[in-house]
Design an enzyme around this catalytic site. Structure first.
Site, short mmCIF file in Angstrom:
data_model
loop_
_atom_site.label_atom_id
_atom_site.label_comp_id
_atom_site.label_asym_id
_atom_site.label_seq_id
_atom_site.Cartn_x
_atom_site.Cartn_y
_atom_site.Cartn_z
N LYS A 75 3.16 6.55 -2.23
CA LYS A 75 2.15 5.55 -1.89
C LYS A 75 1.78 5.68 -0.42
O LYS A 75 2.66 5.75 0.45
CB LYS A 75 2.69 4.14 -2.17
CG LYS A 75 1.69 3.02 -1.92
CD LYS A 75 2.32 1.68 -2.31
CE LYS A 75 1.36 0.54 -2.10
NZ LYS A 75 1.96 -0.77 -2.49
N ASP B 255 1.73 -11.52 -5.60
CA ASP B 255 0.71 -10.71 -6.29
C ASP B 255 1.19 -10.33 -7.69
O ASP B 255 0.93 -9.22 -8.16
CB ASP B 255 0.39 -9.46 -5.48
CG ASP B 255 -0.95 -8.83 -5.86
OD1 ASP B 255 -1.73 -9.50 -6.58
OD2 ASP B 255 -1.21 -7.68 -5.48
#
Length: 489
Positions: free
Chosen positions: A52, A157
């Site tokens: 990532k 989230d």
């Protein structure tokens, strides 16, 4: 100054980030991009991981950089099978990257879309997935620092996009990019801003109030509602309309209003998790998991293999397509790196220097005691040259090289003297000091002079009048320090 990458296109297959070779892009969100990559080891070992990276448009913003670092630090401390593991954190030519375990499976939103094309997810399977998510989230909420104090972690989230379901049937929570820990001042949200997906935010999160783990439980309630009814409890025509429905005091519609067969116990779990006041919700995600166990008793008969079967049945085509893409990317990577066990590096970045092998020739004048062997002439020794080396000379010289060579020389001399002493104990070989012209007495069992000379010429070490043969010297590998990455598992 280390050059910064200017565009996402500079990250391409074959590019190395530290020890990891990028294979193919997997996903891109508002803050980061995710790649499939591989780590190679010795004897053909390789491991596929997820990499990532911050998007280049945000890489110069210190706030996003700090969020990226906080995410890695927080997620790496969580030890649970339902939370994706962060394995490494590094930086290469100005590019920050996280290394995460590779999860072979679809995100929950994709699984739901695939399932609606068929018979849909069985209710017990949906409950099984959400129980695993609750347990993983509870482990995150219970994260403690080195002193044993809760850090107050809130994911902020939780959504179907951030829940992956592996082909082994295990749900995994990912993406702690906007997670908040009260013990980390850098993770605090600035006044007038909120983080997360509007459709999965709790009322207090939207209104900028105090946010704790119960905000994540509200998001869990939305996901559970969606996975068991295929509808969103607050969805409006626009994001703003959805936000108004969330903060409105009116509760969401009950599932039994449209489906009278909906289990009452499961409906109770949903409505409690979706309570507008945090005090009316479950206190912990673990409490919510226990309530689901009681509300859906058939979940006790569902195992990971049943979830895995649903994943393969509904999302199998997409998973096979991605597996083929990974396989093709690995084949392309092997074509770039034909030497087994040695990673390729089109960019030249992130690779450790090649470990050289040093071969040493002892100087004549400093080789120690001079010896000679009867029957062996000085011309019988073969001079050692760079052309006869089995390995190339080291490309770089270290300031420690003289000390290394000196130590190797002493070891070689000691080994040579040991060979000489050993040969003195053998009656068929006659050894005399170089300065002595008279031989020592020979045992009656010794061979004739001509046989001794022939045997000496083939087996004895060369005299000191010429360089020592390469065959008589040890080869000493010198290990160089490998580059290191920051952070860890």
């Amino acid at each position: 100054m280390v050059p910064q990458m200017q565009s996402l296109h500079e990250l391409k297959p074959g590019r190395f980030l530290g020890r990891y070779e990028l294979l193919t892009p997997i996903a891109q969100g508002g803050m980061a991009a995710v790649w499939a990559a591989r780590l190679q080891g010795t004897r053909g070992f390789q491991k596929v991981v997820a990499i990532k990276t911050i998007l280049p448009t945000l890489s110069d913003d210190p706030r996003f950089e700090q969020m990226f670092l906080d995410e890695a630090g927080l997620a790496a401390g969580i030890r649970h099978s339902n939370v994706a593991q962060v394995l490494d954190l590094g930086e290469d030519q100005g590019v920050l990257y996280q290394v995460m375990e590779w999860i072979d499976g679809p995100p929950l939103n994709q699984l739901l879309r695939d399932a609606t094309k068929g018979s849909g997810l069985p209710r017990a399977v949906s409950a099984k997935i959400m129980i695993g998510v609750c347990e993983g989230l509870h482990a995150a909420h219970e994260l403690r620092d080195d002193a044993g104090t809760l850090v107050g972690l809130v994911h902020r989230d939780i959504s179907p996009q951030n829940i992956l379901v592996s082909i082994d049937g295990v749900p995994k929570i990912v993406d702690f990019g906007v997670a908040k820990a009260t013990s980390l001042s850098s993770a605090r949200t600035a006044t007038g801003t909120f983080k997360g997906k509007p459709a999965y935010m709790a009322p207090e999160q939207i209104l900028g109030g105090n946010v704790d783990r119960r905000a994540d439980i509200f998001a869990l309630g939305i996901v559970l509602y969606l996975i068991t009814t295929t509808r969103h409890p607050f969805r409006g025509d626009t994001d703003m309309a959805t936000l108004h429905r969330v903060v409105d005091a009116k509760p969401p519609p009950r599932p039994s209003d449209t489906d009278p067969s909906f289990p009452s116990g499961l409906e109770f779990v949903l409505m409690k998790a979706l309570a507008k006041s945090p005090a009316d919700r479950f206190a912990t995600a673990a409490e919510m998991a226990r309530a689901m166990h009681q509300a859906v008793p058939e979940v006790h008969d569902v195992g990971d293999t049943d979830v895995a079967q649903c994943v393969r049945e509904f999302s199998g085509a997409g998973l096979r397509a991605r597996a083929e893409a990974i396989k093709a990317a690995l084949a392309a990577a092997d074509a770039r790196a034909p030497v087994s066990g040695r990673p390729s590096t089109p960019s030249g970045a992130g690779l450790p220097p090649e470990v050289p092998t040093i071969e040493v020739v002892l100087p004549d004048a400093e080789a120690g005691p001079t010896t000679s062997v009867r029957g062996a002439s000085p011309e019988s020794a073969t001079p050692y040259s760079s052309a006869s080396a089995a390995a190339p000379s080291p490309p770089h010289r270290s300031r420690f090289l003289p000390a290394v060579l000196g130590g190797v020389a002493l070891l070689a001399v000691a080994a040579l003297i040991g060979v000489i002493v050993t040969r003195r104990s053998q009656p068929q070989v006659l050894i005399v000091p170089a300065a002595t012209s008279q031989p020592s007495a020979v045992a009656s069992a010794a061979p004739s002079a001509s046989e001794a000379a022939a045997e000496s010429a083939s087996a004895a070490p060369p005299t000191s009048s010429g360089p020592i043969s390469a065959d008589s010297l040890p080869r000493v590998p010198v290990e160089t320090e490998q580059p290191r990455t920051v952070g860890g598992y």
